[in-house]
Write a protein that holds these residues in place. Structure first.
Motif, PDB file in Angstrom:
ATOM      1  N   PHE A   3       0.739  -1.265   0.082  1.00 42.75           N
ATOM      2  CA  PHE A   3       0.033  -0.065  -0.042  1.00 42.75           C
ATOM      3  C   PHE A   3       0.763   1.256   0.020  1.00 42.75           C
ATOM      4  O   PHE A   3       0.502   2.260  -0.665  1.00 42.75           O
ATOM      5  CB  PHE A   3      -0.985  -0.115   1.215  1.00 42.75           C
ATOM      6  CG  PHE A   3      -1.813  -1.137   1.296  1.00 42.75           C
ATOM      7  CD1 PHE A   3      -2.357  -1.712   0.338  1.00 42.75           C
ATOM      8  CD2 PHE A   3      -2.065  -1.823   2.627  1.00 42.75           C
ATOM      9  CE1 PHE A   3      -3.360  -2.791   0.518  1.00 42.75           C
ATOM     10  CE2 PHE A   3      -2.714  -2.907   2.770  1.00 42.75           C
ATOM     11  CZ  PHE A   3      -3.295  -3.569   1.385  1.00 42.75           C
ATOM     12  N   VAL A   4       2.101   1.140   0.841  1.00 40.47           N
ATOM     13  CA  VAL A   4       2.913   2.298   0.653  1.00 40.47           C
ATOM     14  C   VAL A   4       3.431   2.494  -0.719  1.00 40.47           C
ATOM     15  O   VAL A   4       3.784   3.750  -1.191  1.00 40.47           O
ATOM     16  CB  VAL A   4       3.978   2.186   1.837  1.00 40.47           C
ATOM     17  CG1 VAL A   4       5.309   3.176   1.644  1.00 40.47           C
ATOM     18  CG2 VAL A   4       3.502   2.292   3.208  1.00 40.47           C
ATOM     19  N   LEU A   5       3.938   1.679  -1.247  1.00 40.78           N
ATOM     20  CA  LEU A   5       4.422   1.792  -2.663  1.00 40.78           C
ATOM     21  C   LEU A   5       3.497   2.309  -3.742  1.00 40.78           C
ATOM     22  O   LEU A   5       3.926   3.196  -4.451  1.00 40.78           O
ATOM     23  CB  LEU A   5       5.029   0.295  -2.985  1.00 40.78           C
ATOM     24  CG  LEU A   5       6.254  -0.336  -2.512  1.00 40.78           C
ATOM     25  CD1 LEU A   5       6.682  -1.501  -2.972  1.00 40.78           C
ATOM     26  CD2 LEU A   5       7.387   0.818  -2.591  1.00 40.78           C
ATOM     27  N   LEU A   6       2.096   1.994  -3.515  1.00 43.74           N
ATOM     28  CA  LEU A   6       1.130   2.502  -4.484  1.00 43.74           C
ATOM     29  C   LEU A   6       0.998   3.845  -4.021  1.00 43.74           C
ATOM     30  O   LEU A   6       0.817   4.722  -5.045  1.00 43.74           O
ATOM     31  CB  LEU A   6      -0.089   1.570  -4.225  1.00 43.74           C
ATOM     32  CG  LEU A   6      -0.195   0.032  -5.038  1.00 43.74           C
ATOM     33  CD1 LEU A   6      -1.473  -0.859  -4.619  1.00 43.74           C
ATOM     34  CD2 LEU A   6      -0.038   0.310  -6.241  1.00 43.74           C
ATOM     35  N   ALA A   7       0.846   4.243  -3.035  1.00 44.88           N
ATOM     36  CA  ALA A   7       0.646   5.634  -2.589  1.00 44.88           C
ATOM     37  C   ALA A   7       1.708   6.402  -2.879  1.00 44.88           C
ATOM     38  O   ALA A   7       1.601   7.496  -3.388  1.00 44.88           O
ATOM     39  CB  ALA A   7       0.370   5.582  -1.104  1.00 44.88           C
ATOM     40  N   ALA A   8       3.018   5.890  -2.582  1.00 43.86           N
ATOM     41  CA  ALA A   8       4.010   6.815  -3.059  1.00 43.86           C
ATOM     42  C   ALA A   8       4.102   6.944  -4.896  1.00 43.86           C
ATOM     43  O   ALA A   8       4.526   7.972  -5.268  1.00 43.86           O
ATOM     44  CB  ALA A   8       5.612   5.858  -2.876  1.00 43.86           C
ATOM     45  N   ALA A   9       3.491   5.954  -5.425  1.00 44.37           N
ATOM     46  CA  ALA A   9       3.573   6.128  -6.960  1.00 44.37           C
ATOM     47  C   ALA A   9       2.452   7.015  -7.336  1.00 44.37           C
ATOM     48  O   ALA A   9       2.425   8.028  -8.498  1.00 44.37           O
ATOM     49  CB  ALA A   9       3.408   4.868  -7.716  1.00 44.37           C
ATOM     50  N   MET A  10       1.398   6.952  -6.581  1.00 42.97           N
ATOM     51  CA  MET A  10       0.325   7.991  -6.964  1.00 42.97           C
ATOM     52  C   MET A  10       0.248   9.327  -6.565  1.00 42.97           C
ATOM     53  O   MET A  10      -0.403  10.201  -7.263  1.00 42.97           O
ATOM     54  CB  MET A  10      -1.088   7.364  -6.380  1.00 42.97           C
ATOM     55  CG  MET A  10      -1.267   5.881  -6.886  1.00 42.97           C
ATOM     56  SD  MET A  10      -1.917   6.147  -8.717  1.00 42.97           S
ATOM     57  CE  MET A  10      -0.661   5.248  -9.655  1.00 42.97           C
ATOM     58  N   LEU A  11       0.804   9.642  -5.185  1.00 47.13           N
ATOM     59  CA  LEU A  11       0.740  10.933  -4.793  1.00 47.13           C
ATOM     60  C   LEU A  11       2.222  11.813  -5.151  1.00 47.13           C
ATOM     61  O   LEU A  11       2.786  12.548  -4.225  1.00 47.13           O
ATOM     62  CB  LEU A  11       0.838  10.642  -3.198  1.00 47.13           C
ATOM     63  CG  LEU A  11      -0.232   9.852  -2.573  1.00 47.13           C
ATOM     64  CD1 LEU A  11      -0.304   9.751  -1.117  1.00 47.13           C
ATOM     65  CD2 LEU A  11      -1.686  10.699  -2.977  1.00 47.13           C
ATOM     66  N   ARG A  12       2.207  11.748  -6.550  1.00 47.18           N
ATOM     67  CA  ARG A  12       3.381  12.413  -6.958  1.00 47.18           C
ATOM     68  C   ARG A  12       2.828  13.203  -8.285  1.00 47.18           C
ATOM     69  O   ARG A  12       3.718  14.063  -8.724  1.00 47.18           O
ATOM     70  CB  ARG A  12       4.576  11.652  -7.436  1.00 47.18           C
ATOM     71  CG  ARG A  12       5.388  10.972  -6.410  1.00 47.18           C
ATOM     72  CD  ARG A  12       6.536  10.322  -6.802  1.00 47.18           C
ATOM     73  NE  ARG A  12       7.394  11.345  -7.560  1.00 47.18           N
ATOM     74  CZ  ARG A  12       8.424  11.994  -7.131  1.00 47.18           C
ATOM     75  NH1 ARG A  12       8.297  12.020  -5.803  1.00 47.18           N
ATOM     76  NH2 ARG A  12       9.077  12.733  -7.854  1.00 47.18           N
ATOM     77  N   ALA A  13       1.663  13.247  -8.692  1.00 48.61           N
ATOM     78  CA  ALA A  13       1.076  13.735  -9.896  1.00 48.61           C
ATOM     79  C   ALA A  13       0.420  14.927  -9.505  1.00 48.61           C
ATOM     80  O   ALA A  13       0.217  15.254  -8.539  1.00 48.61           O
ATOM     81  CB  ALA A  13       0.368  12.618 -10.545  1.00 48.61           C
TER      82      ALA A  13
END
Length: 443
Positions: free
Chosen positions: A73-83
């Motif tokens: 979940f952390v990896l998914l959030a890290a990829a999503m919360l940069r755009a």
């Protein structure tokens, strides 16, 4: 003639700009990805990566068993919360297109649809890369991975709209702080919510909440007014982010101006004593705090250091604490040397020993709060783990960190001076007048 009129509509215009945008990005990357890079770097990297991916399926590494669900979940959030939200606005739109809601809203809606599509593709790519871990460690099937990718894409889409609203309403250091606080809060809520899900019904409720939040944020964004200049600046930043890595060393990628106001307005003096060394240290601190990249680097240091001392067991965290402090001190020393080499700094006639003493003052001013914050994180970990008297570590750890941080700074200062003298002795360079005065004072 009719075909040209048919294409000159909001949605086809946005589509043509999307094609043009990625065409320009590809042209920039093509200058680097020549045949030598492809033969010696790109193709071997793809071959090695594909073999590692295949080996992860056939021969799962032992560390798979130690990975918790929260890591995914952390990896998914890290990829999503940069755009950020994309609208593909152009300066020329202000002439007549932005004066009509018949053009504005369809163009913004098309850009938001593109944003959602890119978030979905990015989430699917992350889930595909994590597929060996998800299948062998957690037993997820294709349907579960697709559902999780969709939920992560909605999270990323909602984040782009939240970030867009924050960046439109704030400026300077308040914008950076608000974006980072919102990012951390969303990541914490996402990890906690996904961890608490135990059934398909609860996942459906979470997905419905994400859809409702995305629809509400989209409706509010379409109704917003006065967003044209912000959208143009966001498009320039998006292009710069795609090519900044290539042009970083060449000097072709410049920071996009955020506005006429500085990032941080420091009108008052930072130090009560107004000697020469305090003034020089103040100049350096203000220069660093007004640069968004340096502020983000400091926030990254704070987050990574807090995680490094809080996530391991307390004994290991206590050992990692000073090591992280040494890394931070040497990084701050590198930042000082870079600033000291600037043309407007090197040309000024500074008094003897002023720059070296000013470096110590400025370095401690930024390092001690950072080191104390890591101590606070370690104290909170001890309090949560042991409870009772363990909560005394919360106030004691930052106090101990303040004294230990000053000691580490003095050790680093002595080491830097020793290395400088040793380098000059090896090269046969004669000591300067400043160093002779310093040696006479020490004697």
């Amino acid at each position: 003639m009719n075909g040209g009129r048919r294409h000159f509509r909001p949605v086809p215009l946005v589509l043509s700009r999307i094609v043009f945008f990625w065409g320009e990005v590809w042209k920039c990357w093509r200058l680097t990805l020549d045949w030598t890079v492809q033969v010696y770097i790109a193709i071997p990297a793809l071959f090695i990566g594909a073999n590692m991916y295949r080996d992860a399926w056939l021969h799962p590494p032992s560390w798979f068993a130690a990975v918790p669900r929260q890591t995914v979940f952390v990896l998914l959030a890290a990829a999503m919360l940069r755009a950020r939200a994309r609208t593909f606005a152009d300066y020329g739109d202000g002439l007549f297109l932005r004066r009509s809601a018949r053009w504005t809203r369809p163009m913004i809606a098309a850009g938001l649809a593109y944003t959602l599509l890119v978030r979905l593709l990015t989430a699917a790519a992350v889930v595909a890369l994590l597929a060996p871990l998800l299948d062998l460690r957690f037993g997820w099937d294709a349907a579960t991975g697709a559902a999780m990718a969709g939920a992560a894409a909605l999270l990323g889409y909602a984040w782009t709209l939240v970030r867009d609203g924050l960046e439109r309403r704030r400026s300077g250091w308040r914008r950076v702080a608000a974006v980072w606080v919102a990012r951390l809060m969303l990541m914490a809520a996402w990890v906690a919510g996904m961890t608490a899900i135990r059934s398909g019904a609860s996942f459906g409720l979470a997905l419905a909440a994400l859809i409702a939040a995305s629809c509400l944020l989209t409706w509010l964004r379409l109704r917003a007014k006065g967003t044209f200049l912000h959208e143009v600046a966001a498009e320039r930043e998006a292009y710069s982010a795609c090519v900044r890595f290539l042009l970083m060393e060449a000097g072709g990628a410049r920071s996009v101006p955020r506005g006429r106001k500085p990032l941080l307005s420091l009108r008052r003096n930072l130090f009560r004593r107004r000697g020469t060394r305090e003034r020089i240290a103040e100049l350096w601190i203000k220069a660093k705090l007004r640069d968004p990249e340096n502020v983000q680097a400091l926030l990254t240091f704070a987050a990574i250091g807090s995680a490094a001392v809080a996530l391991p067991p307390p004994g290991l965290g206590l050992a990692v604490w000073p090591v992280s402090g040494l890394f931070a001190l040497f990084w701050l020393h590198g930042q000082w040397k870079q600033w000291e080499g600037e043309r407007y700094v090197a040309m000024l006639p500074w008094p003897p020993l002023a720059l070296r003493e000013a470096e110590g003052i400025g370095r401690r001013a930024l390092f001690l709060p950072l080191f104390g914050l890591w101590g606070l994180a370690l104290g909170c970990k001890i309090g949560l783990l042991y409870g009772g008297a363990g909560w005394l570590a919360v106030p004691l750890a930052p106090a101990v960190g303040w004294a230990a941080g000053r000691y580490l700074d003095s050790v680093v200062s002595v080491y830097l001076q020793f290395r400088k003298r040793k380098r000059k002795a090896q090269t046969g360079e004669r000591p300067s007048g400043t160093e002779e005065e310093e040696a006479r004072e020490n004697a």
